[in-house]
Design a protein around this motif. Structure first.
Motif, mmCIF file in Angstrom:
data_model
loop_
_atom_site.group_PDB
_atom_site.id
_atom_site.type_symbol
_atom_site.label_atom_id
_atom_site.label_comp_id
_atom_site.label_asym_id
_atom_site.label_seq_id
_atom_site.Cartn_x
_atom_site.Cartn_y
_atom_site.Cartn_z
ATOM 1 N N TRP A 117 34.172 -24.537 27.651
ATOM 2 C CA TRP A 117 33.399 -24.596 28.885
ATOM 3 C C TRP A 117 34.024 -23.788 30.021
ATOM 4 C CZ3 TRP A 117 28.648 -26.688 29.888
ATOM 5 C CH2 TRP A 117 28.066 -27.417 28.853
ATOM 6 N N ALA A 118 35.172 -23.198 29.777
ATOM 7 C CA ALA A 118 35.809 -22.363 30.797
ATOM 8 C C ALA A 118 35.220 -20.956 30.828
ATOM 9 C CB ALA A 118 37.317 -22.299 30.550
ATOM 10 N N SER A 119 34.272 -20.669 29.955
ATOM 11 C CA SER A 119 33.706 -19.318 29.852
ATOM 12 C C SER A 119 32.774 -19.002 31.013
ATOM 13 C CB SER A 119 32.932 -19.173 28.538
ATOM 14 O OG SER A 119 31.739 -19.933 28.573
ATOM 15 N N GLY A 120 32.647 -17.729 31.298
ATOM 16 C CA GLY A 120 31.727 -17.282 32.334
ATOM 17 C C GLY A 120 30.291 -17.618 32.017
ATOM 18 N N GLU A 121 29.926 -17.569 30.738
ATOM 19 C CA GLU A 121 28.557 -17.889 30.335
ATOM 20 C C GLU A 121 28.232 -19.341 30.649
ATOM 21 O OE1 GLU A 121 25.590 -17.247 26.482
ATOM 22 O OE2 GLU A 121 27.761 -17.349 26.167
ATOM 23 N N ALA A 122 29.181 -20.239 30.391
ATOM 24 C CA ALA A 122 28.960 -21.655 30.680
ATOM 25 C C ALA A 122 28.801 -21.883 32.177
ATOM 26 C CB ALA A 122 30.121 -22.487 30.144
ATOM 27 N N LEU A 123 29.651 -21.235 32.961
ATOM 28 C CA LEU A 123 29.578 -21.396 34.412
ATOM 29 C C LEU A 123 28.261 -20.853 34.960
ATOM 30 C CD1 LEU A 123 33.218 -20.448 35.485
ATOM 31 C CD2 LEU A 123 32.273 -22.693 34.956
ATOM 32 N N ASP A 183 27.515 -24.531 23.852
ATOM 33 C CA ASP A 183 26.560 -23.798 23.025
ATOM 34 C C ASP A 183 25.418 -23.418 23.952
ATOM 35 O OD1 ASP A 183 23.940 -23.670 21.511
ATOM 36 O OD2 ASP A 183 25.314 -23.778 19.810
ATOM 37 N N ALA A 184 25.290 -22.140 24.233
ATOM 38 C CA ALA A 184 24.356 -21.682 25.264
ATOM 39 C C ALA A 184 22.929 -22.140 25.009
ATOM 40 C CB ALA A 184 24.414 -20.163 25.378
ATOM 41 N N GLU A 229 21.144 -24.911 27.355
ATOM 42 C CA GLU A 229 20.045 -24.446 28.206
ATOM 43 C C GLU A 229 18.824 -25.334 27.998
ATOM 44 O OE1 GLU A 229 18.018 -20.727 30.180
ATOM 45 O OE2 GLU A 229 19.071 -20.282 28.319
ATOM 46 N N THR A 230 18.565 -25.702 26.753
ATOM 47 C CA THR A 230 17.439 -26.603 26.464
ATOM 48 C C THR A 230 17.661 -27.959 27.121
ATOM 49 O OG1 THR A 230 16.983 -25.515 24.361
ATOM 50 C CG2 THR A 230 16.157 -27.752 24.627
ATOM 51 N N ALA A 231 18.892 -28.478 27.005
ATOM 52 C CA ALA A 231 19.195 -29.792 27.577
ATOM 53 C C ALA A 231 19.094 -29.779 29.093
ATOM 54 C CB ALA A 231 20.592 -30.228 27.150
ATOM 55 N N PHE A 232 19.672 -28.767 29.714
ATOM 56 C CA PHE A 232 19.653 -28.709 31.183
ATOM 57 C C PHE A 232 18.232 -28.510 31.710
ATOM 58 C CE2 PHE A 232 24.280 -26.986 31.183
ATOM 59 C CZ PHE A 232 24.751 -28.260 30.949
ATOM 60 N N LYS A 233 17.446 -27.718 31.006
ATOM 61 C CA LYS A 233 16.053 -27.525 31.423
ATOM 62 C C LYS A 233 15.289 -28.841 31.323
ATOM 63 C CE LYS A 233 11.966 -24.608 30.850
ATOM 64 N NZ LYS A 233 11.033 -25.741 31.010
ATOM 65 N N THR A 234 15.537 -29.575 30.251
ATOM 66 C CA THR A 234 14.890 -30.883 30.086
ATOM 67 C C THR A 234 15.239 -31.800 31.251
ATOM 68 O OG1 THR A 234 14.901 -30.707 27.669
ATOM 69 C CG2 THR A 234 14.753 -32.931 28.611
ATOM 70 N N MET A 235 16.511 -31.817 31.623
ATOM 71 C CA MET A 235 16.956 -32.671 32.715
ATOM 72 C C MET A 235 16.337 -32.230 34.041
ATOM 73 S SD MET A 235 20.923 -32.889 31.417
ATOM 74 C CE MET A 235 21.611 -33.964 32.651
ATOM 75 N N ARG A 236 16.320 -30.935 34.282
ATOM 76 C CA ARG A 236 15.791 -30.432 35.545
ATOM 77 C C ARG A 236 14.271 -30.533 35.633
ATOM 78 N NH1 ARG A 236 18.709 -31.681 39.203
ATOM 79 N NH2 ARG A 236 20.668 -30.581 39.540
ATOM 80 N N ASP A 237 13.589 -30.458 34.507
ATOM 81 C CA ASP A 237 12.140 -30.664 34.519
ATOM 82 C C ASP A 237 11.801 -32.103 34.922
ATOM 83 O OD1 ASP A 237 11.623 -28.075 33.790
ATOM 84 O OD2 ASP A 237 11.211 -28.516 31.681
ATOM 85 N N ALA A 238 12.729 -33.015 34.628
ATOM 86 C CA ALA A 238 12.486 -34.433 34.901
ATOM 87 C C ALA A 238 13.045 -34.892 36.238
ATOM 88 C CB ALA A 238 13.084 -35.290 33.785
#
Length: 230
Positions: A141-147, A113-114, A118-127
């Motif tokens: 998760w095989a989609s181009g958007e996910a990659l 779910d884009a 995106e919210t989760a990954f940003k949270t992780m990378r901010d920390a």
């Protein structure tokens, strides 16, 4: 040279002669291998003193890959993760420079779910700016958007075996993290020498190759075989 490791550091008696006779189980394991994957953090929290003791038990060049808690990946399904992720980072901080990648393994039911990710990954990378790898098990998760989203947040894909989503043919570059679960019986089956050589040939110099077929004790034997190939 890639880091060859197993999930946890249990040494079967059959292979005890390959390791140092002195010290804790972890110290003995680290007399042969340069890294280990900590899976127990997926199930429960450990004291900071535990991580400090582990870090002190191994040589300077040793690295710990640490599995992200299931509270984050499974219970919360990667939503509203800031508080538990910060607590996790605080727990493992004593590993210091011996900390390797953080491993996020998603449940088979968790589709891409884009917006949510995106919210989760940003949270992780901010920390945290350190290496993070992800093992997914839903075909979405095989989609181009996910990659593309993974690339944006510098999160590396795990090449898993069996490969449920991302087969080796999908990797334009050598995978940075390989998890070998065993097949046909996951967590139990041993790999042949030919299979081990094939996976060894895939590894980049700075990659990890982790044997997770620990239930039968095959992981240590397979990892030693791969190590002997170097």
């Amino acid at each position: 040279m890639p880091i060859i490791a197993t999930a946890a550091w249990s040494i079967p008696q059959k292979w005890a002669h390959r390791f140092s006779r002195e010290g804790s189980g972890l110290t003995r394991y680290a007399s042969v291998f340069d890294g280990v994957e900590i899976n127990s953090t997926f199930y429960r929290r450990h004291r900071t003193t535990t991580f400090a003791r582990w870090a002190e038990s191994v040589p300077d060049g040793f690295r710990f890959s640490v599995k992200i808690p299931r509270e984050i990946s499974h219970d919360r399904a990667m939503k509203e993760i800031a508080e538990p992720f910060d607590a996790f980072l605080e727990d493992i901080a004593p590993l210091g420079e011996k900390r390797g990648p953080l491993l996020c393994q998603l449940p088979p039911s968790l589709a891409f779910d884009a917006d949510k990710f995106e919210t989760a990954f940003k949270t992780m990378r901010d920390a945290d700016a350190g290496p993070i790898v992800i093992e997914v098990r839903h075909k979405s998760w095989a989609s181009g958007e996910a990659l593309g989203l993974l690339e944006t947040y510098a999160i590396d894909r795990v090449l898993a075996d069996p490969a449920l989503v991302w087969p080796i043919e999908d990797f334009a570059e050598p995978p940075r993290y390989v998890r070998l679960h065993g097949k046909p019986k996951v967590y139990y089956s041993s790999y042949t020498e030919e299979e081990i050589r094939a996976f060894r040939s895939l590894a980049a110099p700075d990659s990890w190759c982790v044997f997770d077929n620990t239930a039968s004790g095959a992981a240590i034997e397979n990892a030693l075989t791969m190590l002997d190939e170097q």
